[in-house]
Design a protein around this motif. Structure first.
Motif, mmCIF file in Angstrom:
data_model
loop_
_atom_site.group_PDB
_atom_site.id
_atom_site.type_symbol
_atom_site.label_atom_id
_atom_site.label_comp_id
_atom_site.label_asym_id
_atom_site.label_seq_id
_atom_site.Cartn_x
_atom_site.Cartn_y
_atom_site.Cartn_z
ATOM 1 N N PHE A 182 0.835 -1.193 0.000
ATOM 2 C CA PHE A 182 0.000 0.000 0.000
ATOM 3 C C PHE A 182 0.875 1.250 0.000
ATOM 4 O O PHE A 182 0.562 2.241 -0.671
ATOM 5 C CB PHE A 182 -0.911 -0.016 1.215
ATOM 6 N N ALA A 183 1.981 1.215 0.757
ATOM 7 C CA ALA A 183 2.904 2.350 0.791
ATOM 8 C C ALA A 183 3.519 2.583 -0.586
ATOM 9 O O ALA A 183 3.634 3.733 -1.048
ATOM 10 C CB ALA A 183 3.994 2.105 1.826
ATOM 11 N N THR A 184 3.908 1.501 -1.258
ATOM 12 C CA THR A 184 4.476 1.623 -2.601
ATOM 13 C C THR A 184 3.450 2.178 -3.582
ATOM 14 O O THR A 184 3.764 3.022 -4.428
ATOM 15 C CB THR A 184 4.984 0.255 -3.091
ATOM 16 N N LEU A 218 -0.943 7.527 5.926
ATOM 17 C CA LEU A 218 -2.075 6.807 5.320
ATOM 18 C C LEU A 218 -1.742 5.326 5.125
ATOM 19 O O LEU A 218 -2.600 4.455 5.319
ATOM 20 C CB LEU A 218 -2.438 7.443 3.975
ATOM 21 N N ALA A 219 -0.504 5.046 4.733
ATOM 22 C CA ALA A 219 -0.094 3.653 4.545
ATOM 23 C C ALA A 219 -0.154 2.874 5.849
ATOM 24 O O ALA A 219 -0.554 1.708 5.880
ATOM 25 C CB ALA A 219 1.321 3.606 3.961
ATOM 26 N N LEU A 220 0.231 3.526 6.949
ATOM 27 C CA LEU A 220 0.212 2.868 8.250
ATOM 28 C C LEU A 220 -1.196 2.794 8.830
ATOM 29 O O LEU A 220 -1.549 1.829 9.520
ATOM 30 C CB LEU A 220 1.117 3.622 9.228
ATOM 31 N N ALA A 221 -2.002 3.808 8.557
ATOM 32 C CA ALA A 221 -3.301 3.926 9.216
ATOM 33 C C ALA A 221 -4.371 3.006 8.629
ATOM 34 O O ALA A 221 -5.353 2.702 9.318
ATOM 35 C CB ALA A 221 -3.793 5.374 9.150
ATOM 36 N N ALA A 222 -4.201 2.547 7.410
ATOM 37 C CA ALA A 222 -5.268 1.793 6.735
ATOM 38 C C ALA A 222 -5.690 0.562 7.519
ATOM 39 O O ALA A 222 -6.862 0.410 7.883
ATOM 40 C CB ALA A 222 -4.808 1.399 5.328
ATOM 41 N N GLY A 223 -4.753 -0.311 7.807
ATOM 42 C CA GLY A 223 -5.088 -1.540 8.521
ATOM 43 C C GLY A 223 -5.513 -1.298 9.951
ATOM 44 O O GLY A 223 -6.418 -1.966 10.478
ATOM 45 N N VAL A 224 -4.853 -0.329 10.602
ATOM 46 C CA VAL A 224 -5.179 -0.022 12.002
ATOM 47 C C VAL A 224 -6.583 0.545 12.115
ATOM 48 O O VAL A 224 -7.349 0.175 13.015
ATOM 49 C CB VAL A 224 -4.146 0.966 12.582
#
Length: 313
Positions: free
Chosen positions: A146-148, A185-191
């Motif tokens: 997702f970050a990529t 945003l990349a970190l927050a999606a799953g959390v």
């Protein structure tokens, strides 16, 4: 509340001590030949012995641990084996990057997750179905992928945000926000997906209780009941999942920081591990544990204030 706070503080201190001790002996005791890793296979026995004496590795590991603890209590985490810089100074420059990223990500996750969870619990129907889809997608998306995707789409192709690099908040708040938006945003999606699911279940459970029905029968508005009673009773479960997700979020930050070239603990930990720089790895582990313990302690204290029943456990 005072006794509850003291118990949590003592528990946190014991946890830090235990994890630090285990980590030290795993790194220094189990790493049988770190000097050869640094100097290479071509190093002579004399060179290895001299380097071990310089680093203090010729002493018993118990003595090394005692010296490390004494120094650490005074803020000295040793010196990097690779660049001869004080570990504490290196960490001081890196921690704000990772900590700022993690805190911002958990705030964004909490806001989005709570909003989605409450909406799904209150409106049900298609909103609830949509949440389940979001949760599944959020769990399924690997953070690095997702970050990529975010970096390629919104950084390289559209140019809305920087694809790489970092600007300190002291230099420019706007610049800092632009460089951390995509990583957050990349970190927050799953959390956010995990928090939303937990909040949904907790709100539904609370709304089925007798006291909520009693309040409704007395003519109290649903919004007032939600804000004053339902969310307060559902908060402990939400805080628990937030504390658990924060630990995983720090782990994900290591990968995300490298994708966006952020100068945080992630890049430092990977470089130190590659070089066999044990003092830096030890310092990163200690700081990470301290961050996790402090955040969880803060959430436990907040939970104790919100839910007095938690203080009797």
């Amino acid at each position: 509340m005072l006794r509850y706070t003291l118990v949590k503080l003592v528990t946190a201190a014991i946890l830090v001590a235990v994890v630090s001790t285990l980590t030290f002996f795993m790194l220094y005791g189990a790493n049988s030949d770190p000097v050869t890793t640094m100097l290479g296979e071509t190093a002579t026995a004399e060179q290895i012995a001299a380097r071990e004496a310089e680093l203090g590795l010729d002493r018993p590991v118990g003595e090394q641990f005692a010296s490390w603890v004494t120094a650490a209590l005074h803020g000295d985490l040793g010196t990097s084996w690779s660049n001869r810089q004080p570990v504490a100074e290196t960490l001081a420059a890196r921690v704000p990057v990772t900590l700022g990223l993690a805190i911002l990500a958990i705030i964004v996750s909490a806001v989005i997750g709570i909003a989605l969870g409450v909406a799904a619990a209150r409106f049900r129907g298609w909103v609830d179905v949509l949440l389940q889809v979001v949760v599944i997608v959020g769990f399924a998306l690997p953070a690095f992928w997702f970050a990529t995707l975010l970096s390629t789409t919104f950084g390289l192709q559209l140019g809305w945000f920087p694809a790489l690099g970092y600007i300190k908040p002291s230099e420019s708040i706007g610049g800092w926000l632009s460089t951390v938006t995509l990583p957050v945003l990349a970190l927050a999606a799953g959390v956010a997906a995990a928090i939303a699911q937990q909040v949904r279940n907790s709100v539904i459970d609370v709304e089925r209780r007798d006291f909520v029905r009693a309040l409704t029968s007395r003519g109290i508005g649903s919004r007032r009941i939600l804000l004053a009673h339902t969310l307060r009773n559902a908060a402990p479960a939400a805080l628990t999942v937030i504390s658990v997700q924060f630990i995983g979020l720090l782990g994900g930050a290591i990968i995300v920081e490298n994708i966006f070239a952020l100068p945080g603990l992630g890049a430092l930990a990977i470089d130190a591990t590659t070089l066999g720089d044990v003092p830096v790895v030890m310092g990163v582990m200690l700081v990470t544990v301290l961050i996790v313990v402090v955040v969880n302690l803060a959430l436990d204290l907040i939970q104790g204030v919100i839910n007095p029943k938690a203080r009797v456990r």
